[in-house]
Write a protein that holds these residues in place. Structure first.
Motif, PDB file in Angstrom:
ATOM      1  N   SER A  70       0.830  -1.208   0.000  1.00  0.00           N
ATOM      2  CA  SER A  70       0.000   0.000   0.000  1.00  0.00           C
ATOM      3  C   SER A  70       0.862   1.255   0.000  1.00  0.00           C
ATOM      4  CB  SER A  70      -0.972  -0.004   1.183  1.00  0.00           C
ATOM      5  OG  SER A  70      -0.322   0.276   2.377  1.00  0.00           O
ATOM      6  N   ARG A  71       2.044   1.207   0.662  1.00  0.00           N
ATOM      7  CA  ARG A  71       2.954   2.359   0.624  1.00  0.00           C
ATOM      8  C   ARG A  71       3.475   2.586  -0.792  1.00  0.00           C
ATOM      9  NH1 ARG A  71       4.899   0.461   5.725  1.00  0.00           N
ATOM     10  NH2 ARG A  71       6.595  -0.630   4.671  1.00  0.00           N
ATOM     11  N   TRP A 123       2.032   1.748  -3.610  1.00  0.00           N
ATOM     12  CA  TRP A 123       0.939   2.233  -4.467  1.00  0.00           C
ATOM     13  C   TRP A 123       0.614   3.689  -4.208  1.00  0.00           C
ATOM     14  CZ3 TRP A 123      -2.347  -2.635  -3.235  1.00  0.00           C
ATOM     15  CH2 TRP A 123      -1.887  -3.705  -4.014  1.00  0.00           C
ATOM     16  N   SER A 124       0.786   4.134  -2.955  1.00  0.00           N
ATOM     17  CA  SER A 124       0.417   5.512  -2.646  1.00  0.00           C
ATOM     18  C   SER A 124       1.508   6.513  -3.016  1.00  0.00           C
ATOM     19  CB  SER A 124       0.084   5.653  -1.151  1.00  0.00           C
ATOM     20  OG  SER A 124       1.224   5.416  -0.366  1.00  0.00           O
ATOM     21  N   SER A 125       2.703   6.022  -3.315  1.00  0.00           N
ATOM     22  CA  SER A 125       3.790   6.963  -3.658  1.00  0.00           C
ATOM     23  C   SER A 125       3.838   7.263  -5.132  1.00  0.00           C
ATOM     24  CB  SER A 125       5.130   6.414  -3.201  1.00  0.00           C
ATOM     25  OG  SER A 125       5.410   5.178  -3.806  1.00  0.00           O
TER      26      SER A 125
END
Length: 71
Positions: A66-67, A69-71
């Motif tokens: 998730s980290r 994908w969010s960056s």
């Protein structure tokens, strides 16, 4: 990896490959890392269903992915 799996990940918003001038998808190093993480997450999830002891690894991979994908 079969092209249909990459297209599925793209349709789900997990991959955003660059496009060449002719419209062909171009997968860079970041895409390769993302696909590896997706596969690991899926593998950990299937192990979790068989063995509850794998759940910490599953949650860790999920947070990592998730980290990314969010960056």
């Amino acid at each position: 990896m079969p092209a249909h799996q990459l297209r599925y990940y793209e349709a789900q918003g997990l991959l955003e490959p660059a496009r060449a001038a002719n419209g062909c998808r171009e997968y860079g190093e970041e895409s390769v890392v993302t696909v590896i993480q997706i596969r690991r997450l899926l593998e950990a999830g299937s192990r979790q269903r068989r063995s509850p002891s794998c759940s910490p690894a599953y949650r860790g991979l999920r947070r990592t992915l998730s980290r990314v994908w969010s960056s």
